[in-house]
Design a protein around this motif. Structure first.
Motif, mmCIF file in Angstrom:
data_model
loop_
_atom_site.group_PDB
_atom_site.id
_atom_site.type_symbol
_atom_site.label_atom_id
_atom_site.label_comp_id
_atom_site.label_asym_id
_atom_site.label_seq_id
_atom_site.Cartn_x
_atom_site.Cartn_y
_atom_site.Cartn_z
ATOM 1 N N GLN A 99 -6.650 9.776 28.722
ATOM 2 C CA GLN A 99 -6.632 8.337 28.504
ATOM 3 C C GLN A 99 -7.409 7.975 27.236
ATOM 4 O OE1 GLN A 99 -7.999 6.423 32.038
ATOM 5 N NE2 GLN A 99 -6.314 7.158 33.289
ATOM 6 N N PHE A 100 -6.907 8.486 26.105
ATOM 7 C CA PHE A 100 -7.516 8.157 24.825
ATOM 8 C C PHE A 100 -6.470 8.323 23.728
ATOM 9 C CE2 PHE A 100 -8.526 12.611 25.845
ATOM 10 C CZ PHE A 100 -7.928 13.265 24.785
ATOM 11 N N ASP A 101 -6.762 7.755 22.572
ATOM 12 C CA ASP A 101 -5.879 7.896 21.417
ATOM 13 C C ASP A 101 -6.187 9.207 20.714
ATOM 14 O OD1 ASP A 101 -5.047 5.383 22.092
ATOM 15 O OD2 ASP A 101 -6.173 4.363 20.524
ATOM 16 N N TYR A 102 -5.161 9.833 20.154
ATOM 17 C CA TYR A 102 -5.399 11.058 19.390
ATOM 18 C C TYR A 102 -4.303 11.243 18.353
ATOM 19 C CZ TYR A 102 -2.019 13.012 22.745
ATOM 20 O OH TYR A 102 -0.911 13.240 23.519
ATOM 21 N N THR A 103 -4.557 12.092 17.385
ATOM 22 C CA THR A 103 -3.604 12.404 16.319
ATOM 23 C C THR A 103 -3.470 13.914 16.197
ATOM 24 O OG1 THR A 103 -4.209 10.400 15.088
ATOM 25 C CG2 THR A 103 -3.109 12.150 13.859
ATOM 26 N N GLU A 131 0.918 10.495 16.459
ATOM 27 C CA GLU A 131 -0.186 9.610 16.814
ATOM 28 C C GLU A 131 0.063 9.042 18.206
ATOM 29 O OE1 GLU A 131 -0.502 6.635 13.823
ATOM 30 O OE2 GLU A 131 -1.052 8.038 12.225
ATOM 31 N N HIS A 132 -0.834 9.345 19.135
ATOM 32 C CA HIS A 132 -0.685 8.872 20.503
ATOM 33 C C HIS A 132 -1.547 7.629 20.719
ATOM 34 C CE1 HIS A 132 -1.736 8.763 24.857
ATOM 35 N NE2 HIS A 132 -0.443 8.991 24.971
ATOM 36 N N VAL A 133 -0.913 6.550 21.190
ATOM 37 C CA VAL A 133 -1.615 5.307 21.493
ATOM 38 C C VAL A 133 -1.605 5.148 23.008
ATOM 39 C CG1 VAL A 133 -1.722 2.816 21.109
ATOM 40 C CG2 VAL A 133 -0.836 4.320 19.306
ATOM 41 N N TRP A 134 -2.752 5.419 23.632
ATOM 42 C CA TRP A 134 -2.787 5.442 25.083
ATOM 43 C C TRP A 134 -2.507 4.082 25.705
ATOM 44 C CZ3 TRP A 134 -6.068 2.916 28.549
ATOM 45 C CH2 TRP A 134 -5.862 3.276 29.891
ATOM 46 N N GLU A 174 -0.563 1.817 24.843
ATOM 47 C CA GLU A 174 0.865 1.522 24.812
ATOM 48 C C GLU A 174 1.699 2.612 25.482
ATOM 49 O OE1 GLU A 174 1.969 0.952 20.773
ATOM 50 O OE2 GLU A 174 0.483 -0.619 20.389
ATOM 51 N N ARG A 175 1.060 3.725 25.828
ATOM 52 C CA ARG A 175 1.768 4.876 26.399
ATOM 53 C C ARG A 175 2.898 5.313 25.477
ATOM 54 N NH1 ARG A 175 -0.047 7.932 30.264
ATOM 55 N NH2 ARG A 175 1.962 8.091 31.296
ATOM 56 N N ALA A 227 3.832 7.692 21.825
ATOM 57 C CA ALA A 227 3.466 8.644 20.773
ATOM 58 C C ALA A 227 4.356 8.360 19.567
ATOM 59 C CB ALA A 227 3.658 10.076 21.254
#
Length: 201
Positions: A39-43, A68-71, A73-74, A76
């Motif tokens: 449950q976090f943003d990552y690249t 780029e994952h935007v948690w 918004e669910r 990627a």
């Protein structure tokens, strides 16, 4: 003299046992590190990912220079993704400028200079459009933007398309026009080609 030796030996034994009790004897016995909370943003850079179905078969592979994952918004977001849909079965592959993986909907959305390719007996089927959706649940590939398709000497254009993977069927929609190669057009029905290439207006 003897009791002093025994006393010293006992004290040494107690000290040794105490030190051994305080120091871990095996690093592997320490608790394992748990999987990180997603449950976090990552690249990710230069990533490669595989998606499997309920039967553990690879149904989608994705790769590219950046994810780029935007948690919250669910979602990627993908830069210049290359994709391969059902490598061992339907075998559709291609690329686009950008893309999005909608995790809750199990959907891959591709946008900008989308190219979709399928190898078939009567020549490679090449689809070009500006937006394409792969629905993993419905097992369909669809586009609601103008589509250009080539196969051998055939050239077709339409306002959209729908590919049903389970039926091996490609359907063109909305104002289909173009030229068909007699070798392909003369085949026995729209599904005769290995790609299931048919047309519909």
């Amino acid at each position: 003299m003897t009791w002093r030796v025994v006393l010293i030996a006992c004290l040494a034994l107690v000290v040794a046992l105490g030190i051994r009790w305080l120091m871990p004897t095996d690093r592997s016995a320490t608790p394992p590190i748990s999987m990180p909370d997603t449950q976090f943003d990552y690249t990710l850079s230069d990533y490669s990912a595989r998606f499997r179905d309920a039967e553990d078969r690879v149904e989608l592979t994705l790769s590219g220079p950046r994810l780029e994952h935007v948690w919250a918004e669910r979602v990627a977001r993908l830069q210049a993704p290359e994709f391969h849909i059902e490598p061992e079965d339907a075998d559709w592959r291609g690329s686009s400028d950008t893309g999005r993986v909608l995790r809750d909907d199990e959907m891959l959305v591709l946008e900008g200079n989308v190219t979709l390719v399928h190898r078939a007996e009567r020549g490679e089927i090449r689809v070009q459009t500006e937006r394409l959706r792969y629905d993993r649940r419905a097992r369909t590939i669809t586009s609601d933007t103008p589509v250009a398709i080539t196969q051998a000497e055939s050239r077709l254009q339409s306002g959209g398309l729908r590919i049903e993977l389970d039926k091996n069927l490609l359907e063109l929609t909305d104002g289909v026009q173009g030229e068909l190669d007699p070798a392909v057009a003369g085949s026995a029905g729209p599904d005769a080609d290995a790609g299931g290439a048919g047309d519909s207006s």
